[in-house]
Design an enzyme around this catalytic site. Sequence first.
Site, short mmCIF file in Angstrom:
data_model
loop_
_atom_site.label_atom_id
_atom_site.label_comp_id
_atom_site.label_asym_id
_atom_site.label_seq_id
_atom_site.Cartn_x
_atom_site.Cartn_y
_atom_site.Cartn_z
N LEU A 1 0.85 -1.19 0.00
CA LEU A 1 0.00 0.00 0.00
C LEU A 1 0.89 1.25 0.00
O LEU A 1 1.69 1.44 0.91
CB LEU A 1 -0.91 0.00 1.23
N ALA A 2 0.72 2.04 -1.03
CA ALA A 2 1.64 3.18 -1.18
C ALA A 2 0.93 4.42 -1.73
O ALA A 2 1.54 5.26 -2.37
CB ALA A 2 2.78 2.78 -2.12
N ASN B 1 35.78 19.29 -21.01
CA ASN B 1 34.94 18.37 -21.78
C ASN B 1 33.69 19.03 -22.34
O ASN B 1 33.01 18.46 -23.18
CB ASN B 1 34.54 17.17 -20.92
N GLU C 1 -6.74 2.38 16.56
CA GLU C 1 -5.85 3.41 16.02
C GLU C 1 -5.55 4.47 17.07
O GLU C 1 -6.40 4.77 17.93
CB GLU C 1 -6.47 4.03 14.77
N GLY D 1 -1.11 2.08 15.85
CA GLY D 1 -2.32 1.40 16.29
C GLY D 1 -1.99 0.43 17.41
O GLY D 1 -0.99 -0.29 17.34
N ARG E 1 2.18 14.38 6.67
CA ARG E 1 3.07 14.69 7.79
C ARG E 1 4.51 14.89 7.37
O ARG E 1 5.34 15.40 8.10
CB ARG E 1 2.98 13.56 8.85
N ASN F 1 6.57 8.40 8.88
CA ASN F 1 5.54 9.37 8.51
C ASN F 1 6.06 10.80 8.53
O ASN F 1 5.48 11.69 7.93
CB ASN F 1 4.36 9.26 9.47
N GLY G 1 -0.94 6.68 0.08
CA GLY G 1 -1.18 7.79 1.01
C GLY G 1 -0.42 9.03 0.57
O GLY G 1 0.64 8.94 -0.06
N TYR H 1 2.97 -2.04 4.16
CA TYR H 1 2.85 -0.60 3.95
C TYR H 1 4.14 -0.08 3.33
O TYR H 1 5.24 -0.43 3.76
CB TYR H 1 2.63 0.13 5.29
C1 UD1 Z 1 -0.87 2.64 9.97
C2 UD1 Z 1 -1.80 1.71 10.75
C3 UD1 Z 1 -1.35 1.64 12.19
C4 UD1 Z 1 0.09 1.14 12.25
C5 UD1 Z 1 1.03 1.98 11.37
C6 UD1 Z 1 2.35 1.27 11.24
C7 UD1 Z 1 -4.01 1.91 9.69
C8 UD1 Z 1 -5.35 2.51 9.78
N1 UD1 Z 1 -3.16 2.24 10.67
O1 UD1 Z 1 -0.96 3.94 10.50
O2 UD1 Z 1 -2.19 0.75 12.93
O3 UD1 Z 1 0.53 1.14 13.60
O4 UD1 Z 1 0.48 2.14 10.05
O5 UD1 Z 1 3.28 2.06 10.56
O6 UD1 Z 1 -3.74 1.15 8.78
N2 UD1 Z 1 -2.10 4.32 2.34
C9 UD1 Z 1 -2.78 4.09 1.16
N3 UD1 Z 1 -4.01 4.64 0.99
C10 UD1 Z 1 -4.62 5.38 1.97
C11 UD1 Z 1 -3.91 5.60 3.18
C12 UD1 Z 1 -2.66 5.05 3.33
O7 UD1 Z 1 -2.27 3.42 0.25
O8 UD1 Z 1 -5.75 5.83 1.73
C13 UD1 Z 1 -0.74 3.76 2.48
C14 UD1 Z 1 0.29 4.83 2.77
O9 UD1 Z 1 0.93 5.23 1.58
C15 UD1 Z 1 1.26 4.13 3.70
C16 UD1 Z 1 0.42 3.03 4.36
O10 UD1 Z 1 -0.74 2.89 3.61
O11 UD1 Z 1 2.32 3.53 3.00
C17 UD1 Z 1 0.07 3.37 5.82
O12 UD1 Z 1 -0.66 4.59 5.86
P1 UD1 Z 1 -0.39 5.71 6.93
O13 UD1 Z 1 -1.29 6.86 6.66
O14 UD1 Z 1 1.05 5.99 7.03
O15 UD1 Z 1 -0.90 4.99 8.25
P2 UD1 Z 1 -0.36 5.23 9.74
O16 UD1 Z 1 -1.06 6.40 10.31
O17 UD1 Z 1 1.10 5.21 9.77
MG MG Z 2 2.50 5.29 8.31
#
Ligand code: UD1
Ligand code: MG
Length: 452
Positions: free
Chosen positions: A11-12, A377, A163, A148, A18, A235, A14, A108
């Site tokens: 998942l990438a 050069n 969370e 979380g 921050r 983050n 976001g 993630y």
């Molecule tokens: C998330 C977890 C948290 C955990 C932490 C570990 C959730 C709700 N929370 O929080 O429990 O302790 O990671 O690092 O999952 N992303 C998407 N689409 C979105 C949102 C996020 O692809 O809509 C991707 C982001 O790019 C990122 C990852 O998911 O790589 C995690 O998202 P992020 O917003 O960083 O979650 P955290 O608040 O860190």
């Molecule tokens: Mg995160």
Amino acid sequence: MKKPQLAAVILAAGSGTRMNSAIPKVMQPLAGWPMVRHVLESVKPLGPAFSIAVVGRGMEEVARVLAPLECVVQDPPLGTGDALRQVERPLASRLAPHGEIEEVLVLYGDAPLVETRSLERLLAERRRAPAAAIAVAAMRPEDPRPYGRLVLAADGSLERIVEARDADGREDAIGLVNGGVMAVAAPPLFSLLEALDRDNAKGEFYLTDIVRVARRQGLMCRALELPVAELLGVNTRAELAAAEAVMQARLRRRAMEGGATLLAPETVFLAADTVLGRDAVVEPNVVFGLGVRVGEGARIHSFSCLAGAVIGEGAKVGPFARLRGGVVLEEKAEIGNFVEVKAARIGKGAKAKHLSYLGDSEVGERANIGAGTITCNYDGFEKHKTVIGERAFIGSNTALVAPVTIGAGAYVAAGSTLTEDVAPDALAVARGRQVEKPGRAAAIRARRGRKG
Ligand code: UD1
Ligand code: MG
């Protein structure tokens, strides 16, 4: 027993608010690679039958870094649960019981430190009888606040994930947190995701809520505690710096295990792909960019900066040298202090030991490049090549105006500005002749009224 077939989802998507950056969070570099590439590399050895990433709108760069991995776009980003839903179309038909894939590993893109061995342990933990629907990578970081929290049942199984923003006082005090990697049994995955809602502090679909949903359906979930250093989430810039420190420590340790000497390891910065040969020595304060391979027994002296360079056995670099891409130093070549080299091959035993710039060049074996030699050069429009034959001797402070070729064994007088080729074994002098006027200095002083 045959291992169940695996799918990996990164998942990438976001936005990484921050991080306060113009580039997507997962593109922030860690040891020279975008963070998300580290995640991909740790998954590869598991040999997943299918891998896919979820990226955001306009994140073509991320897709490029992950290529040839398939990517789907999540737009708008409505949370990690919503992100995983985006892979339903490409993945669902491949999942058991209809397809061959029996488990899905969700990672993630902003948790880049996890190692393959730990992923294997997590998968094994889920499969362990009685098999769980979900296994979550857990950790106990010094500061659990951003993560979380994992709420365990009396029997030690995982009850739910709360969370950070939704935690009440009691949950706040929990030190065991979600490290961001989940192994999920394939068959129930998408029905669990279906049941998610946005009834939470962020108004997002949390992937972490699938634990609660699974428990409601009577499915078992477990947490496996793994080293904190592998699960740090990135983050913020401060977390990025902390992750870099962990990664550097790991790379240094591996380099030393591979037989290289780092005299002051904590001052040497390595890239994810740096290769140091056996008995290579790296002195304090050296920085490696991407694409450097150092041969056996080579020595990198202090305060050197290297990228895109293949350094031959027994070669020497620095102190204060800069290798800046497309560089090959053959065996025992020497690049000394304040020498910059770009797109150049320096032959076996050739030396450029002081204050030079060698760009777009070929330097033959055992050639000697005197102090202050510069390859000119670039003519303001294009780059041109300089070729220096083997055993040639270039006198100090020579400007080689490219394109130019110096034949093998030729001598170039110090202070020359060469615009034409020099034949092998010739001596070229390209500077004004020295003129001496006896007594003229004293005469000038006398005229200007200065004594002595
Ligand atoms: C998330 C977890 C948290 C955990 C932490 C570990 C959730 C709700 N929370 O929080 O429990 O302790 O990671 O690092 O999952 N992303 C998407 N689409 C979105 C949102 C996020 O692809 O809509 C991707 C982001 O790019 C990122 C990852 O998911 O790589 C995690 O998202 P992020 O917003 O960083 O979650 P955290 O608040 O860190
Ligand atoms: Mg995160």
